[in-house]
Enzyme design. Structure first.
Site, PDB file in Angstrom:
ATOM      1  N   PHE A   1      33.197  20.753  10.911  1.00  0.00           N
ATOM      2  CA  PHE A   1      33.369  21.182  12.292  1.00  0.00           C
ATOM      3  C   PHE A   1      32.271  20.503  13.114  1.00  0.00           C
ATOM      4  O   PHE A   1      31.152  20.314  12.620  1.00  0.00           O
ATOM      5  CB  PHE A   1      33.252  22.707  12.365  1.00  0.00           C
ATOM      6  CG  PHE A   1      33.452  23.265  13.745  1.00  0.00           C
ATOM      7  CD1 PHE A   1      34.679  23.166  14.379  1.00  0.00           C
ATOM      8  CD2 PHE A   1      32.411  23.885  14.405  1.00  0.00           C
ATOM      9  CE1 PHE A   1      34.858  23.678  15.652  1.00  0.00           C
ATOM     10  CE2 PHE A   1      32.582  24.408  15.681  1.00  0.00           C
ATOM     11  CZ  PHE A   1      33.810  24.302  16.302  1.00  0.00           C
TER      12      PHE A   1
ATOM     13  N   HIS B   1      30.990  27.969   6.010  1.00  0.00           N
ATOM     14  CA  HIS B   1      32.213  28.130   5.197  1.00  0.00           C
ATOM     15  C   HIS B   1      31.937  28.838   3.879  1.00  0.00           C
ATOM     16  O   HIS B   1      32.853  28.990   3.086  1.00  0.00           O
ATOM     17  CB  HIS B   1      32.773  26.751   4.811  1.00  0.00           C
ATOM     18  CG  HIS B   1      33.288  25.938   5.937  1.00  0.00           C
ATOM     19  ND1 HIS B   1      33.704  24.639   5.784  1.00  0.00           N
ATOM     20  CD2 HIS B   1      33.487  26.230   7.241  1.00  0.00           C
ATOM     21  CE1 HIS B   1      34.120  24.156   6.941  1.00  0.00           C
ATOM     22  NE2 HIS B   1      33.990  25.097   7.847  1.00  0.00           N
TER      23      HIS B   1
ATOM     24  N   GLN C   1      32.527  33.769  12.911  1.00  0.00           N
ATOM     25  CA  GLN C   1      33.706  33.557  13.766  1.00  0.00           C
ATOM     26  C   GLN C   1      34.945  34.068  13.016  1.00  0.00           C
ATOM     27  O   GLN C   1      34.962  34.098  11.787  1.00  0.00           O
ATOM     28  CB  GLN C   1      33.785  32.049  14.101  1.00  0.00           C
ATOM     29  CG  GLN C   1      34.865  31.649  15.074  1.00  0.00           C
ATOM     30  CD  GLN C   1      36.125  31.253  14.355  1.00  0.00           C
ATOM     31  OE1 GLN C   1      36.088  30.889  13.177  1.00  0.00           O
ATOM     32  NE2 GLN C   1      37.253  31.352  15.019  1.00  0.00           N
TER      33      GLN C   1
ATOM     34  N   LYS D   1      36.428  32.985   9.589  1.00  0.00           N
ATOM     35  CA  LYS D   1      35.553  32.915   8.417  1.00  0.00           C
ATOM     36  C   LYS D   1      35.791  34.110   7.493  1.00  0.00           C
ATOM     37  O   LYS D   1      36.361  35.122   7.897  1.00  0.00           O
ATOM     38  CB  LYS D   1      34.074  32.878   8.855  1.00  0.00           C
ATOM     39  CG  LYS D   1      33.769  31.773   9.866  1.00  0.00           C
ATOM     40  CD  LYS D   1      34.002  30.393   9.266  1.00  0.00           C
ATOM     41  CE  LYS D   1      33.550  29.259  10.169  1.00  0.00           C
ATOM     42  NZ  LYS D   1      34.330  29.093  11.407  1.00  0.00           N
TER      43      LYS D   1
ATOM     44  N   ARG E   1      10.630  35.818  23.828  1.00  0.00           N
ATOM     45  CA  ARG E   1       9.797  37.024  23.751  1.00  0.00           C
ATOM     46  C   ARG E   1       9.127  37.102  22.388  1.00  0.00           C
ATOM     47  O   ARG E   1       9.624  36.550  21.410  1.00  0.00           O
ATOM     48  CB  ARG E   1      10.652  38.289  23.917  1.00  0.00           C
ATOM     49  CG  ARG E   1      11.255  38.457  25.287  1.00  0.00           C
ATOM     50  CD  ARG E   1      11.996  39.787  25.318  1.00  0.00           C
ATOM     51  NE  ARG E   1      12.554  40.085  26.617  1.00  0.00           N
ATOM     52  CZ  ARG E   1      13.842  39.917  26.941  1.00  0.00           C
ATOM     53  NH1 ARG E   1      14.696  39.455  26.049  1.00  0.00           N
ATOM     54  NH2 ARG E   1      14.259  40.223  28.137  1.00  0.00           N
TER      55      ARG E   1
ATOM     56  N   TYR F   1       9.495  41.564  30.013  1.00  0.00           N
ATOM     57  CA  TYR F   1       9.613  40.322  30.775  1.00  0.00           C
ATOM     58  C   TYR F   1       8.476  39.344  30.546  1.00  0.00           C
ATOM     59  O   TYR F   1       8.072  38.640  31.444  1.00  0.00           O
ATOM     60  CB  TYR F   1       9.766  40.668  32.271  1.00  0.00           C
ATOM     61  CG  TYR F   1      10.998  41.507  32.514  1.00  0.00           C
ATOM     62  CD1 TYR F   1      12.273  40.963  32.314  1.00  0.00           C
ATOM     63  CD2 TYR F   1      10.901  42.846  32.869  1.00  0.00           C
ATOM     64  CE1 TYR F   1      13.415  41.736  32.476  1.00  0.00           C
ATOM     65  CE2 TYR F   1      12.031  43.627  33.036  1.00  0.00           C
ATOM     66  CZ  TYR F   1      13.281  43.067  32.832  1.00  0.00           C
ATOM     67  OH  TYR F   1      14.406  43.829  32.976  1.00  0.00           O
TER      68      TYR F   1
ATOM     69  N   ARG G   1      20.911  36.215  20.982  1.00  0.00           N
ATOM     70  CA  ARG G   1      21.016  37.486  20.247  1.00  0.00           C
ATOM     71  C   ARG G   1      22.477  37.837  19.954  1.00  0.00           C
ATOM     72  O   ARG G   1      23.373  37.522  20.727  1.00  0.00           O
ATOM     73  CB  ARG G   1      20.388  38.634  21.061  1.00  0.00           C
ATOM     74  CG  ARG G   1      18.886  38.566  21.229  1.00  0.00           C
ATOM     75  CD  ARG G   1      18.386  39.849  21.875  1.00  0.00           C
ATOM     76  NE  ARG G   1      19.095  40.176  23.087  1.00  0.00           N
ATOM     77  CZ  ARG G   1      18.769  39.736  24.297  1.00  0.00           C
ATOM     78  NH1 ARG G   1      17.718  38.938  24.463  1.00  0.00           N
ATOM     79  NH2 ARG G   1      19.474  40.084  25.362  1.00  0.00           N
TER      80      ARG G   1
HETATM   81  C1  LIG Z   1      30.997  24.120   9.161  1.00  0.00           C
HETATM   82  C2  LIG Z   1      30.817  24.875  10.431  1.00  0.00           C
HETATM   83  N1  LIG Z   1      29.598  24.917  10.991  1.00  0.00           N
HETATM   84  C3  LIG Z   1      29.360  25.591  12.126  1.00  0.00           C
HETATM   85  C4  LIG Z   1      30.368  26.269  12.772  1.00  0.00           C
HETATM   86  C5  LIG Z   1      30.083  26.940  14.060  1.00  0.00           C
HETATM   87  O1  LIG Z   1      30.309  28.295  14.028  1.00  0.00           O
HETATM   88  P1  LIG Z   1      30.736  29.101  15.349  1.00  0.00           P
HETATM   89  O2  LIG Z   1      32.166  28.828  15.600  1.00  0.00           O
HETATM   90  O3  LIG Z   1      30.460  30.518  14.981  1.00  0.00           O
HETATM   91  O4  LIG Z   1      29.856  28.635  16.460  1.00  0.00           O
HETATM   92  C6  LIG Z   1      31.650  26.283  12.221  1.00  0.00           C
HETATM   93  C7  LIG Z   1      32.733  27.037  12.881  1.00  0.00           C
HETATM   94  O5  LIG Z   1      33.878  26.848  12.737  1.00  0.00           O
HETATM   95  C8  LIG Z   1      31.878  25.562  11.026  1.00  0.00           C
HETATM   96  O6  LIG Z   1      33.100  25.519  10.467  1.00  0.00           O
END
Ligand SMILES: Cc1ncc(COP(=O)(O)O)c(C=O)c1O
Length: 409
Positions: free
Chosen positions: A98, A172, A195, A198, A227, A234, A244
């Site tokens: 990705f 992954h 996400q 996953k 912080r 602040y 966060r």
């Molecule tokens: C290999 C890989 N790295 C990083 C991410 C990024 O994750 P996110 O979609 O939570 O930002 C993904 C998301 O699909 C991913 O497949």
């Protein structure tokens, strides 16, 4: 008579019922309810769920620290910043993943250097890794692609020989183990995504793990807009963003963590039986079995397709024919990351105006380019189907091979 479902025949994988994803379990529902009722929806308002998630995720990984963040992309960016990436530092990144595995680097001022992809494992090609290391190289982002771990024996040797930092993108690979240790814990940082697609989902979300007290403190400060650790108010000591995780998402992820291992064991058993079948089919190349992989996590899974063994049927036509038989497959990440318009149009020149950049436009890496022509992907949900349905994937492929003339002109 027509045999293939693509031409109107009966589907070979009718018994394949793929469960819905994500799956809401009682624990997730209960924790989210508690987070909602508590009135503390932001961790800075005094909620408990980000803390609990960090504790349990760190324990699950046998890691000293975990910092929950807003998503997996933010996790990689934060890890790179905490590792000390400065403008112009070169960071080696995978060519097949990705986009975030590479685009996080220019986002924090670094220069991505792509390494080719190993055709068998889909991970960084370790035979070619050292060729891209220069005197400006500071670190590596490596991905455990599709939950299949990088060869940590060889990778750690290279990292140590060249005094580099290592960020393991384990987005992954929730639950994958190499020689009995969870991936994400070998390098300076492991980064994860929650996400929705996953295997440990909370819609959006992410987390980083590390054993290093100093790096953990830096990451903690930088994920909370500069912080001090655990502080609200602040006063901001670092120029940093807000990454966060919300209490609601942390509660959801905490509940999902409770079922991760059980689901991974089902996926592992189903994959075993699928591999047994697929390994016997000429023209289907699966990933190697490796005793050093002591547990598997999943996201998507893949095999490579050789059209010569299917009378010259193109990979894309094979994908359509197999999908018609009832097996939802795709070409996955369809191009090397360096072919993405974001790199091709030199968008990163906009992010890094004063830095000399590699010529991504004319880059050619043979392994990843072949992979993009031959890969077939399916989702981890398929491996949660019943045994008979999973077996029918191989039946459907054999049927296409037997009747391929129906699809050729
Ligand atoms: C290999 C890989 N790295 C990083 C991410 C990024 O994750 P996110 O979609 O939570 O930002 C993904 C998301 O699909 C991913 O497949």
């Amino acid at each position: 008579m027509v045999e293939l479902a693509y031409n109107g025949g009966p589907a070979a994988a009718e018994s394949l019922e793929i469960p819905e994803w994500p799956r809401l379990n009682e624990a997730s529902r209960q924790y989210v309810d508690e987070a909602l009722e508590s009135g503390n929806w932001c961790r800075n308002a005094g909620g408990e769920f980000c803390d609990r998630l960090e504790e349990e995720f760190a324990e699950y990984h046998d890691a000293k620290h975990a910092v929950a963040v807003s998503n997996g992309t933010a996790a990689i960016e934060l890890a790179l910043q905490a590792a000390g990436v400065e403008p112009g530092d070169e960071i080696i990144v995978p060519s097949y993943s990705f986009i975030a595995s590479a685009s996080a680097v220019p986002e924090v001022g670094g220069v991505p250097r792509f390494v080719d992809t190993d055709l068998e494992t889909y991970n960084i090609d370790l035979d070619h890794l050292e060729e891209v290391i220069t005197e400006d190289t500071k670190g590596i982002v490596g991905v455990h692609f599709a939950g299949y771990p990088m060869d940590m024996d060889r990778l750690i040797d290279i990292v140590e020989d060249h005094d580099l930092f290592l960020v393991e993108d384990a987005a992954h690979a929730q639950g994958t183990e190499w020689r009995g240790e969870k991936v994400g814990t070998f390098g300076d940082f492991g980064t994860f995504s929650f996400q929705e697609s996953k295997s440990l989902p909370s819609g959006e979300g992410g987390i980083i793990v590390t054993d290093d007290d100093v790096l953990a403190e830096r990451a903690r400060i930088m994920h909370n807009i500069g912080r001090e650790q655990g502080a609200t108010g602040y006063r901001h000591y670092k120029m940093a963003s807000n990454r966060r995780l919300s209490e609601i998402h942390a509660a959801l992820a905490l509940g999902q963590l409770e079922k991760l291992d059980e689901e991974n064991r089902i996926r592992e058993r189903r994959e075993e039986l699928l591999l047994d079948e697929l390994e016997d089919i000429d023209g289907i190349e699966t990933k190697p079995r490796d005793d050093r992989i002591t547990a598997r996590g999943y996201c998507l899974e893949n095999f490579r397709y050789d059209s010569a063994a299917f009378g010259g049927l193109s990979r894309d036509d094979f994908i359509e024919a197999l999908s018609a038989e009832g097996v939802p497959v795709s070409d996955g990440y369809e191009m090397p990351i360096y072919r993405q318009p974001a790199f091709f149009r030199n968008e990163i020149g906009r992010l890094l105006p004063d830095v000399e950049l590699p010529d991504y436009r004319h880059l050619h890496l043979p392994g990843v380019e072949e992979l993009c022509r031959t890969n077939v992907s399916y989702g981890h949900r398929l491996l949660l189907a019943e045994e008979e349905g999973v077996r029918s994937v191989a039946t459907a492929i054999r049927k296409i091979q037997r009747n391929v003339d129906e699809l050729l002109d």
